[in-house]
Design an enzyme around this catalytic site. Structure first.
Site, PDB file in Angstrom:
ATOM      1  N   LEU A 114     -17.303 -44.349  36.148  1.00  0.00           N
ATOM      2  CA  LEU A 114     -17.431 -42.904  36.290  1.00  0.00           C
ATOM      3  C   LEU A 114     -18.674 -42.402  35.552  1.00  0.00           C
ATOM      4  O   LEU A 114     -19.528 -41.747  36.146  1.00  0.00           O
ATOM      5  CB  LEU A 114     -16.179 -42.209  35.751  1.00  0.00           C
ATOM      6  N   GLU A 116     -22.288 -41.919  33.568  1.00  0.00           N
ATOM      7  CA  GLU A 116     -23.669 -42.281  33.851  1.00  0.00           C
ATOM      8  C   GLU A 116     -24.539 -41.883  32.663  1.00  0.00           C
ATOM      9  O   GLU A 116     -24.079 -41.150  31.774  1.00  0.00           O
ATOM     10  CB  GLU A 116     -24.159 -41.575  35.118  1.00  0.00           C
ATOM     11  N   PRO A 117     -25.800 -42.339  32.636  1.00  0.00           N
ATOM     12  CA  PRO A 117     -26.669 -41.968  31.512  1.00  0.00           C
ATOM     13  C   PRO A 117     -26.765 -40.464  31.275  1.00  0.00           C
ATOM     14  O   PRO A 117     -26.856 -40.021  30.127  1.00  0.00           O
ATOM     15  CB  PRO A 117     -28.027 -42.564  31.925  1.00  0.00           C
ATOM     16  N   ALA A 119     -24.485 -38.241  32.715  1.00  0.00           N
ATOM     17  CA  ALA A 119     -23.208 -37.639  33.113  1.00  0.00           C
ATOM     18  C   ALA A 119     -22.088 -38.321  32.342  1.00  0.00           C
ATOM     19  O   ALA A 119     -21.514 -39.304  32.801  1.00  0.00           O
ATOM     20  CB  ALA A 119     -22.994 -37.776  34.623  1.00  0.00           C
ATOM     21  N   GLY A 120     -21.816 -37.786  31.135  1.00  0.00           N
ATOM     22  CA  GLY A 120     -20.740 -38.313  30.314  1.00  0.00           C
ATOM     23  C   GLY A 120     -19.556 -37.373  30.382  1.00  0.00           C
ATOM     24  O   GLY A 120     -18.714 -37.465  31.267  1.00  0.00           O
ATOM     25  N   THR A 147     -16.449 -50.549  30.679  1.00  0.00           N
ATOM     26  CA  THR A 147     -15.677 -51.534  29.924  1.00  0.00           C
ATOM     27  C   THR A 147     -15.363 -52.756  30.776  1.00  0.00           C
ATOM     28  O   THR A 147     -14.952 -52.634  31.930  1.00  0.00           O
ATOM     29  CB  THR A 147     -14.363 -50.895  29.433  1.00  0.00           C
ATOM     30  N   GLY A 329      -8.532 -51.271  -1.364  1.00  0.00           N
ATOM     31  CA  GLY A 329      -9.654 -51.151  -2.291  1.00  0.00           C
ATOM     32  C   GLY A 329     -10.884 -51.881  -1.773  1.00  0.00           C
ATOM     33  O   GLY A 329     -11.185 -51.858  -0.583  1.00  0.00           O
ATOM     34  N   GLU A 353     -12.673 -42.237  27.494  1.00  0.00           N
ATOM     35  CA  GLU A 353     -11.792 -41.478  28.403  1.00  0.00           C
ATOM     36  C   GLU A 353     -11.750 -40.001  28.024  1.00  0.00           C
ATOM     37  O   GLU A 353     -10.721 -39.329  28.140  1.00  0.00           O
ATOM     38  CB  GLU A 353     -10.400 -42.104  28.469  1.00  0.00           C
ATOM     39  N   THR A 355     -13.977 -37.461  25.037  1.00  0.00           N
ATOM     40  CA  THR A 355     -13.938 -37.269  23.592  1.00  0.00           C
ATOM     41  C   THR A 355     -12.775 -36.346  23.216  1.00  0.00           C
ATOM     42  O   THR A 355     -12.271 -35.589  24.043  1.00  0.00           O
ATOM     43  CB  THR A 355     -15.239 -36.638  23.089  1.00  0.00           C
TER      44      THR A 355
END
Length: 369
Positions: A114, A116-117, A119-120, A147, A329, A353, A355
């Site tokens: 879905l 794209e560079p 279109a997030g 993925t 720790g 999926e 933010t």
């Protein structure tokens, strides 16, 4: 019963390789082999396509228990559902039988294309194009953050078929790894989930038969959003598993670690931290399981609950894994202990999926009545 079965398999056949998979940034083939041998790699696929026919809650349990030991490995069943859900929602019967069956058999994996560079979060602004040419569609474009790209045999690809209609001009297609013109970028160098390859997918004049369109022309974006309503629940499940793994490890550690002459578990400040971690986890689990039930029923308010479960569970996982490191720790800050990996893995659940900022927008627009 299901939880016990998956937990036993995960601890015996996935957990021993988790640190190595993360350290080397390699695909967890041992996990895929173990899950496939137990028919757990895609339990959501219905029985009519040779699947296990597991409901949404059972699918959540599988993902949760795998993520408890290895988040990268949990993306095998999770992304198989993400990639195939568009077909289950909208595809023709022929397309379902052709592509769901090999995934159910463990012969192939399915990814979802879905983003794209450019279109997030604004997925409707995608540029990938599909142009009709007789009995074929020709696809061109770049998909990013995919993925399991390069490992999966099949890809659900969203592309613009009518640029004048924005979201209503987007259609969905099945693309095969072997299709001429399909190639992949180098794996992204990520903070976490290093065992799950994330690559760009390049579509260079990829010519596919017209019958590989999922649903009707122009319905792809609606299918993509409906898919996310269901699969955000699986990201919540992944977050639950990561958080549970961190809590379990921290709980055992504080019982063994001694300072000032006694186990640090005896100190009230440590007890309060563990109590808060467990409380957040159980609240997230209750919301996630409720969302899974709504996913299975197809309830009208699933959009809100899917977003809420993903958002709340991933925020809780981030807080719980950070606290787990604190409880260990200096040891928690090293790669010799798994909580450091779990914290890095938890971070992505707040991002992919959609933010968690986008999830809050989704929730605000779909408040329960």
């Amino acid at each position: 019963m299901l939880r016990d079965t998956v937990r036993a398999l995960a601890e015996a056949k996935i957990a021993p390789f988790a640190a190595e998979v993360d350290e080397q940034g390699r695909f967890p083939q041992e996990a895929l082999d173990a899950l496939s041998a137990a028919d757990l790699q895609a339990v959501h696929i219905p029985e009519e396509y040779e699947g296990a026919g597991a409901d949404a809650l059972a699918t959540v349990l599988v993902i949760e228990e795998v993520a408890r030991v290895c988040a990268s490995s949990s993306l095998i069943p999770a992304v198989n559902k993400l990639g195939t859900m568009p077909l289950m929602l909208s595809a023709s019967e022929d397309l379902k039988r052709r592509y769901l069956t090999p995934v159910a058999r463990g012969e192939a994996m399915f990814s979802y294309c879905l983003s794209e560079p450019e279109a997030g979060s604004d997925a409707a602004g995608m540029k990938a194009r599909a142009v009709r040419d007789g009995d074929y569609w020709v696809l061109n474009g770049v998909k990013r953050w995919i993925t399991n790209a390069g490992v999966s045999e099949y890809y659900t690809v969203m592309a613009v078929t009518d640029p004048d209609k924005r979201s209503k001009g987007i259609s969905a297609f099945v693309v095969e790894k072997s299709d001429e013109g399909v190639s992949f970028g180098a794996p992204e160098k990520k903070l976490g989930i290093k065992g799950s390859p994330t690559r760009e997918v390049y579509l260079d004049n990829v010519r596919i038969p017209a019958d590989r369109m999922i649903g009707e022309e122009g319905t792809g974006f609606a299918t993509a959003m409906a898919t996310l309503d269901h699969t955000r629940v699986t990201i919540a499940a992944q977050a639950l598993g990561i958080a549970q793994g961190a809590l379990d490890y921290a709980k055992n550690y504080v019982q063994e670690r001694r300072q000032f002459g006694k186990p640090i578990a005896d100190f009230q400040g440590v007890q309060f931290m563990l109590a808060d971690m467990a409380m957040k986890l159980e609240a997230a689990r209750a919301l996630t399981y409720q969302a899974a039930a709504k996913s299975e029923r197809g309830d009208a308010d699933l959009t809100f609950y899917g977003a809420a479960a993903k958002c709340y569970a991933s925020d809780a996982a981030m807080e719980i894994t950070i606290d787990a490191i604190q409880l260990l720790g200096g040891y928690g800050y090293t790669r010799d202990y798994p909580v450091e990996r779990m914290m890095r893995d938890a971070k992505i659940t707040q991002i992919y999926e959609g933010t968690n900022q986008v999830q809050r927008i989704v929730m605000a627009r779909n408040l329960p009545k």
